[in-house]
Design a protein around this motif. Sequence first.
Motif, PDB file in Angstrom:
ATOM      1  N   HIS A   1       0.823  -1.208   0.000  1.00 55.74           N
ATOM      2  CA  HIS A   1       0.000   0.000   0.000  1.00 55.74           C
ATOM      3  C   HIS A   1       0.860   1.263   0.000  1.00 55.74           C
ATOM      4  O   HIS A   1       0.664   2.161  -0.820  1.00 55.74           O
ATOM      5  N   PHE A   2       1.806   1.330   0.912  1.00 55.07           N
ATOM      6  CA  PHE A   2       2.661   2.509   0.980  1.00 55.07           C
ATOM      7  C   PHE A   2       3.855   2.346   0.038  1.00 55.07           C
ATOM      8  O   PHE A   2       4.592   1.364   0.144  1.00 55.07           O
ATOM      9  N   PRO A   3       4.053   3.270  -0.895  1.00 57.89           N
ATOM     10  CA  PRO A   3       5.189   3.152  -1.819  1.00 57.89           C
ATOM     11  C   PRO A   3       6.510   3.387  -1.088  1.00 57.89           C
ATOM     12  O   PRO A   3       6.684   4.420  -0.424  1.00 57.89           O
ATOM     13  N   TYR A   4       7.407   2.441  -1.198  1.00 56.89           N
ATOM     14  CA  TYR A   4       8.698   2.552  -0.517  1.00 56.89           C
ATOM     15  C   TYR A   4       9.559   3.592  -1.218  1.00 56.89           C
ATOM     16  O   TYR A   4       9.844   3.488  -2.400  1.00 56.89           O
ATOM     17  N   SER A   5       9.946   4.622  -0.471  1.00 56.58           N
ATOM     18  CA  SER A   5      10.804   5.672  -1.011  1.00 56.58           C
ATOM     19  C   SER A   5      11.748   6.123   0.086  1.00 56.58           C
ATOM     20  O   SER A   5      11.314   6.419   1.212  1.00 56.58           O
ATOM     21  N   GLU A   6      13.026   6.182  -0.232  1.00 54.82           N
ATOM     22  CA  GLU A   6      14.011   6.561   0.769  1.00 54.82           C
ATOM     23  C   GLU A   6      13.870   8.013   1.197  1.00 54.82           C
ATOM     24  O   GLU A   6      14.410   8.418   2.225  1.00 54.82           O
ATOM     25  N   GLU A   7      13.124   8.798   0.411  1.00 47.45           N
ATOM     26  CA  GLU A   7      12.900  10.200   0.767  1.00 47.45           C
ATOM     27  C   GLU A   7      11.716  10.381   1.700  1.00 47.45           C
ATOM     28  O   GLU A   7      11.533  11.454   2.281  1.00 47.45           O
ATOM     29  N   MET A   8      10.902   9.340   1.841  1.00 44.00           N
ATOM     30  CA  MET A   8       9.639   9.466   2.558  1.00 44.00           C
ATOM     31  C   MET A   8       9.657   8.688   3.873  1.00 44.00           C
ATOM     32  O   MET A   8      10.463   7.767   4.052  1.00 44.00           O
ATOM     33  N   PRO A   9       8.725   9.004   4.770  1.00 42.10           N
ATOM     34  CA  PRO A   9       8.620   8.260   6.029  1.00 42.10           C
ATOM     35  C   PRO A   9       8.329   6.774   5.831  1.00 42.10           C
ATOM     36  O   PRO A   9       8.541   5.976   6.744  1.00 42.10           O
ATOM     37  N   THR A  10       7.854   6.406   4.639  1.00 39.29           N
ATOM     38  CA  THR A  10       7.524   5.002   4.375  1.00 39.29           C
ATOM     39  C   THR A  10       8.735   4.080   4.465  1.00 39.29           C
ATOM     40  O   THR A  10       8.577   2.864   4.576  1.00 39.29           O
ATOM     41  N   SER A  11       9.949   4.641   4.396  1.00 41.91           N
ATOM     42  CA  SER A  11      11.162   3.827   4.477  1.00 41.91           C
ATOM     43  C   SER A  11      11.845   3.963   5.841  1.00 41.91           C
ATOM     44  O   SER A  11      12.946   3.424   6.043  1.00 41.91           O
ATOM     45  N   SER A  12      11.204   4.646   6.774  1.00 38.96           N
ATOM     46  CA  SER A  12      11.835   4.917   8.065  1.00 38.96           C
ATOM     47  C   SER A  12      12.114   3.628   8.843  1.00 38.96           C
ATOM     48  O   SER A  12      11.322   2.674   8.799  1.00 38.96           O
ATOM     49  N   ASN A  13      13.229   3.627   9.568  1.00 44.43           N
ATOM     50  CA  ASN A  13      13.562   2.514  10.449  1.00 44.43           C
ATOM     51  C   ASN A  13      13.163   2.793  11.896  1.00 44.43           C
ATOM     52  O   ASN A  13      13.467   1.987  12.785  1.00 44.43           O
ATOM     53  N   ASN A  14      12.514   3.924  12.128  1.00 47.80           N
ATOM     54  CA  ASN A  14      11.970   4.196  13.447  1.00 47.80           C
ATOM     55  C   ASN A  14      10.986   3.075  13.808  1.00 47.80           C
ATOM     56  O   ASN A  14      10.098   2.753  13.018  1.00 47.80           O
ATOM     57  N   PRO A  15      11.124   2.459  14.991  1.00 45.62           N
ATOM     58  CA  PRO A  15      10.276   1.310  15.328  1.00 45.62           C
ATOM     59  C   PRO A  15       8.782   1.589  15.215  1.00 45.62           C
ATOM     60  O   PRO A  15       8.023   0.726  14.767  1.00 45.62           O
ATOM     61  N   MET A  16       8.348   2.778  15.601  1.00 42.66           N
ATOM     62  CA  MET A  16       6.933   3.131  15.484  1.00 42.66           C
ATOM     63  C   MET A  16       6.510   3.212  14.025  1.00 42.66           C
ATOM     64  O   MET A  16       5.496   2.632  13.618  1.00 42.66           O
ATOM     65  N   LEU A  17       7.285   3.939  13.228  1.00 37.61           N
ATOM     66  CA  LEU A  17       6.918   4.146  11.830  1.00 37.61           C
ATOM     67  C   LEU A  17       7.023   2.859  11.026  1.00 37.61           C
ATOM     68  O   LEU A  17       6.273   2.661  10.066  1.00 37.61           O
TER      69      LEU A  17
END
Length: 505
Positions: free
Chosen positions: A205-221
Motif C-alpha cells: 500500500h505505501f510506496p517505498y521511497s528513501e525520501e519518505m517516512p515510508t522507508s523509516s527505520n523508526n520502530p513506530m513508523l
Amino acid sequence: METKSTVYSLILLLCTLSFQASAQSESYKKNWKSLSKENAYNREPDWLKDAKFGIYLHWGVYSVPAYSYEWYSRHMFMESRKEYQYHKEHYGDPREFGYDKLVPLFRAEHFNAKEWVDLFQRAGAKFGGQVAEHHDGVAMWDSKITPWNVALMGPKRDVLGEYSRELKKHGMKVMTTFHHARLLQRYKNTERPDRPEFWDLYDSHFPYSEEMPTSSNNPMLRLLYGNVTPEEFYEPIWLGELKEVIDNYSPDIIYFDSWLNLIPEEYLYKFTQYFLEDAKKKNKEVAIFRKQEDLPLNVSMEILEKSRKQEIESRLWTTEETISTDSWCFTEDMELRKSEDLINVLIDVVSKNGVLMLNVSPRSDGIIPQEQQSILLNIGDWLKINGEAIYGTRPWYVFGEGPTSQPVGDFENHKEFMKLKYTADDVRYTTKGKTVYAITLGVPEAGKTMTFKSFKKKIKALKIENVSVIGSNQLVPWELTKEGLQVKVPIVQGNNAVVFKIECN
C-alpha cells in the motif's frame, strides 16, 4: 523518558514477533476439505440467507483529508498524484508531515455507536460492520499488537468495541472487514521507480521511497508503514490481528478485500481454522467473504465489488455497493447515489440468490451526513412496507425478465453497472412458501395491463388464488393466459419498485 520507553518497547515487540514467527514456521499440512468437515461448517448460514441486506462503513484516518478517496494514504507519497499536491498545500511536505501525523487529527469527537446502529436498523439492515483495518495499518480497535490503534491514538476509544456491542444489543450480526494484506513493504530490496505512478509497487500500500517516512527505520513508523520483515508480518501481525478481533469482538462475518494471494497459504489456513474452531466452540454460524479466488469456496463466500451476477447462482454470494458514485470514504465533493437505484440493486441481487452490503461514509468526526441518512431512510421506508418480498425469500425458477440488459463481469465493468437504469418493465422474482413476488423496478402506469411472462411455463404447476400489490388496498384484476400472468396495474404512490404478491395454493 516516555518516548524512549515506547521506542524500547517497540524494539522488544518486533524482536519478539520475529522470534515467534520463526519458531512457528514448521511445515503445515493444509487440508481445506477436512477443515470444513471437522468443524461442521456451513458456509451459507441460514441467518445470512434470510438477512439479504447489511450496512457497513469506510471510516478512519483516511477520512480526515476528506479528499480524493480512501487510498489517499498511498497517493499522498506519489509526487505525480493530485493527493500529493493537496497534502503539501494543506498539511505540508509528505517528507516531513507523513500519514503518521494525520493520525492524531482523527478524533471521532461526535462518534455515537447507538445513533449509527439505530439508523442502520431503520434502514432495514440485518447486519452491520466496519472496516476494521484498511490498507493504512491503523487498527480500529483496542489492539495489543500494534500501537497504531484508535484506543491508544486519535479518538482514544475502542471504536469497534462500542460499535459491535451496540449491534448485538439491537439483535444485529457483526461484520469486520480486513484490507491489511497489502500493508507489508514488498519492494524494500528490489529495483523500484524513483517516482512511482499508480500501478507501481502495487502489492504494497505505501510506496517505498528513501525520501519518505515510508522507508523509516523508526520502530513506530516501521509498524505503521509496513516496513517490517515477512517474518514479523505474516503470523504476528496479519494473522495475530485477526485472532485478536475474533477473541475480543466475536464477529459473525469476516470479509477480505482481495490480495490474499499475497499471504502464504499457511497463514490463510491457520486463520480459517482458528475462526471455524472458535465458532464451533461458541455454537454460532459464521461466514467468510473473499474476492477473486483467494480462498476455497467450501470455507468462504464469493463477494463482488460494484457489480452483480447475470443469473441465479446455486451458491449464496454477496456484492458490495457504496452510497456514493466513487469514493468509499467521505470526501467533501462526493456525489451520492439515488435511493431508488440502490433499492433496485438490492432487488436484483436478492432475485439471484445474493446478499447486498451497502457502504456508507461518515465524516472524520463520526457524523453520517444528513444526505446519506436520507438515502438510508428511504431504503428503510421501502423495506418496511415491502420487506416480505426480500427478507427470508429464496430465488424463483428464474430471476426475472425485461428489456434492460446488464453488463458482464465484476469490478472491471463497475462504471457500466453504475450507469444501469432499470424500467417499470424490468421485473425480478422472489418466493417464500407458496407465494411468488413479482417486483417491477419502477412504477408501472396505472390502468396498464402488465404481463409477467415467466408464468407461462408454470400454468399447470401453479394454482393462483390471489394477486395484490403490497402496501395497497386496491383490487388487482388478473388472468393466467398462454402469454403469462396478466394483471391490471392499480394506482401506486411513490417512485420506487412495486411488489405484486401472487398467492398460490
